[in-house]
Design an enzyme around this catalytic site. Structure first.
Site, mmCIF file in Angstrom:
data_model
loop_
_atom_site.group_PDB
_atom_site.id
_atom_site.type_symbol
_atom_site.label_atom_id
_atom_site.label_comp_id
_atom_site.label_asym_id
_atom_site.label_seq_id
_atom_site.Cartn_x
_atom_site.Cartn_y
_atom_site.Cartn_z
ATOM 1 N N HIS A 75 -40.849 -7.173 -2.526
ATOM 2 C CA HIS A 75 -41.055 -8.222 -1.505
ATOM 3 C C HIS A 75 -42.501 -8.684 -1.491
ATOM 4 C CE1 HIS A 75 -42.862 -5.503 1.578
ATOM 5 N NE2 HIS A 75 -41.960 -4.610 1.197
ATOM 6 N N ASP A 77 -44.260 -10.193 1.130
ATOM 7 C CA ASP A 77 -45.044 -10.102 2.365
ATOM 8 C C ASP A 77 -45.623 -8.710 2.553
ATOM 9 O OD1 ASP A 77 -42.307 -9.266 2.749
ATOM 10 O OD2 ASP A 77 -42.694 -9.177 4.896
ATOM 11 N N ASP A 114 -47.824 -1.732 -0.268
ATOM 12 C CA ASP A 114 -46.437 -1.907 0.177
ATOM 13 C C ASP A 114 -46.231 -3.405 0.439
ATOM 14 O OD1 ASP A 114 -43.952 -1.912 1.399
ATOM 15 O OD2 ASP A 114 -44.665 -0.993 3.253
ATOM 16 N N GLU A 144 -39.703 -9.203 4.243
ATOM 17 C CA GLU A 144 -39.032 -7.898 4.328
ATOM 18 C C GLU A 144 -39.470 -7.127 5.567
ATOM 19 O OE1 GLU A 144 -38.612 -3.493 3.468
ATOM 20 O OE2 GLU A 144 -40.380 -4.695 3.930
ATOM 21 N N GLU A 145 -40.741 -7.263 5.919
ATOM 22 C CA GLU A 145 -41.318 -6.403 6.948
ATOM 23 C C GLU A 145 -40.922 -6.783 8.373
ATOM 24 O OE1 GLU A 145 -42.550 -3.760 6.110
ATOM 25 O OE2 GLU A 145 -43.701 -3.880 4.266
ATOM 26 N N ASP A 168 -39.949 -0.251 -4.291
ATOM 27 C CA ASP A 168 -40.517 -0.198 -2.937
ATOM 28 C C ASP A 168 -40.405 1.192 -2.312
ATOM 29 O OD1 ASP A 168 -41.725 -1.125 -0.631
ATOM 30 O OD2 ASP A 168 -39.914 -2.056 0.188
ATOM 31 N N HIS A 452 -48.422 0.554 6.435
ATOM 32 C CA HIS A 452 -48.326 -0.111 7.743
ATOM 33 C C HIS A 452 -49.483 0.241 8.667
ATOM 34 C CE1 HIS A 452 -43.673 -0.827 7.369
ATOM 35 N NE2 HIS A 452 -44.334 -1.109 6.261
#
Length: 480
Positions: A75, A77, A114, A144-145, A168, A452
């Protein structure tokens, strides 16, 4: 950035280029254009679908035409988190990176490994001229997030590949064959406000580790919103209070690291004395795992109107009652979290309340149970609850052909058996698999820590290992 001499150089080169492009979730226009231009400059068929996913196809190398076709997927983003003392605009600035020993990290922000390392790896395969591989489709999804809208918007007819390799996963010794589904639970209310009747007190929680609300939810990290709720509940012991504002957390998929509550109390000194013991107890509870936790409770200047004592009491009761953390461990897979909830963001501003939750589970009925508990508690207090963005989990198929091939390659190349696992994160495989039920799917990747959060870092040696593993997998894809 001193990344130019790190091996594999091609991946770090592409990762550096990618990290120059701003790519917050739901604001991926620049990175979509970047990847589209990348594919077109290679002379490869490149399309952007109606939701923004980019698909680049590449023919099989000589001698590989008879192998099963592959989808390489990551992904575009990234989660945008920064430390409070860092000035940074994720919408206009590129990530500032540095090398620290065997790790690459960012300067006070999330790194974007990520899933940027996955994206950079796929870019490296696409531009290669000496890596054997079957026919490839590179699928770069968006958002995705914060909703998986890219995977959800992917049409059933868009992909032709027979095997999907999702890049991922964040432990290099894991082969992931299943994941949790999720649902966003949003609690809201609007309160009448009035002039505060007493003295103003500020409660600040900061210095927590944060982390991934799926992969890290079982590790016992502190949640700033839950700590604020505990302190406010304790404050009701000797006197009523009025809540002026709360600002805690940010994204649903990040464990909240910081929170601030402003309240009005009749006797500030008595309020501070009431909370002092609990404050020290909380610090002691977390000393082994949250070494940088700070709780500051001080008299402050009034900063706005408050909600009533009765409404404040109901709100505090809800904060104290919402489930946060592990809800149930899996009875089928050892050490796997089956269901959880993250109380991700609490915001009360000028009487407008929003509480953002992300409930996850590998079992849909258990996911529903978590969300329903949040709904019941909140509605008892007169709040409105909305459930949205639900996505399915990915059911493991441990005996699939690609999993067996990957286990064999891993053992031969690295001298140890990989861990074949399911994870408590939300991977896009479950959503994609709903439209492509015959497609074999597996997820793997290099070791990343602190995803994150501003502590995110990617391991250099692990990325070398991952690159070796991926190239060997592509060379050994079975015949059609």
């Amino acid at each position: 950035m001193a990344l130019s001499n790190i091996e594999p150089q091609v991946i770090w080169k592409n990762f550096s280029k990618l990290n120059e492009v701003p790519r917050p979730s739901k604001k991926e226009e620049k990175v979509i254009a970047f990847i589209k231009t990348f594919g077109e400059n290679l002379g490869l068929p490149t399309t952007v679908d109606e939701v923004g996913n980019v698909i680049i196809t590449k023919p099989a190398t000589a001698g590989m035409e008879n192998r099963k076709s592959i989808v390489l997927q990551s992904h575009l983003d990234m989660v945008c988190q920064k430390n409070n003392d860092v000035t940074f605009d994720f919408e206009t600035q590129g990530i500032q990176m540095e090398v620290d020993g065997d790790w690459v990290k960012a300067k006070g922000t999330t790194l974007g490994a990520d899933n940027g390392l996955g994206v950079a790896t796929i870019m490296s395969i696409l531009e290669s001229t000496d890596i054997p591989h079957p026919e490839l489709e590179a699928l770069f999804t968006i958002d995705e997030e914060t909703g998986m809208t890219g995977a959800l918007g992917l049409k059933p007819s868009q992909l032709k590949g027979q095997i999907l390799l999702n890049l991922d996963t964040e432990e290099d010794d894991e082969i992931d064959i299943g994941c949790a589904g999720g649902v966003d639970v949003t609690v809201s209310n609007t309160y009448a406000t009035e002039n505060a009747k007493g003295e103003t007190v500020k409660i600040e929680v900061k210095g927590l580790r944060g982390g991934h609300s799926g992969m890290d939810i079982h590790k016992g990290f502190g949640n700033s919103n839950m700590i604020i709720g505990r302190l406010l509940y304790k404050g009701l012991e000797n006197q009523n209070l009025q809540v002026i504002s709360i600002d805690g957390g940010s994204l649903r998929n990040a464990i909240p690291r910081e929170a601030i509550a402003i309240v009005s109390v009749k006797n500030a000194n008595e309020f501070l004395a009431t909370l002092e013991t609990l404050k020290n107890e909380i610090l002691e509870e977390f000393v082994a795992i949250e070494a940088h936790l700070q709780i500051n409770i001080t008299v402050a200047e009034s900063t706005g109107k408050a909600i009533s004592e009765e409404d404040s009491k109901k709100l505090i009761y809800v904060l104290k009652s919402l489930h946060n953390g592990v809800y149930r461990m899996s009875p089928d897979v050892p050490d796997l979290v089956e269901s959880s909830n993250n109380v991700a963001k609490v915001e009360l501003k000028e009487g407008n309340l929003k509480i953002l939750n992300l409930s996850r589970s590998s079992v849909d009925s258990s996911k529903d149970s978590v969300a329903e508990q949040l709904k019941c508690v909140s509605e008892l207090a007169g709040m409105t609850v909305e459930m949205s963005g639900s996505y399915p989990g990915w059911k493991p198929k441990p005996g699939s052909e690609i999993v067996q091939i990957m286990e064999k390659i891993y053992t031969e190349k690295f001298g140890d058996k990989p861990h074949v696992v399911a994870c408590h994160a939300g991977l896009e495989c479950g959503i994609i698999g709903a439209n492509y039920p015959a497609m074999e799917m597996v997820s793997f990747g290099p070791t990343i820590r602190g995803a994150h959060s501003p502590e995110e870092k990617a391991n250099i040696t692990s990325t070398q290992k991952f690159w070796t593993f991926l190239k060997e997998i592509l060379a050994n894809i079975p015949q059609k």
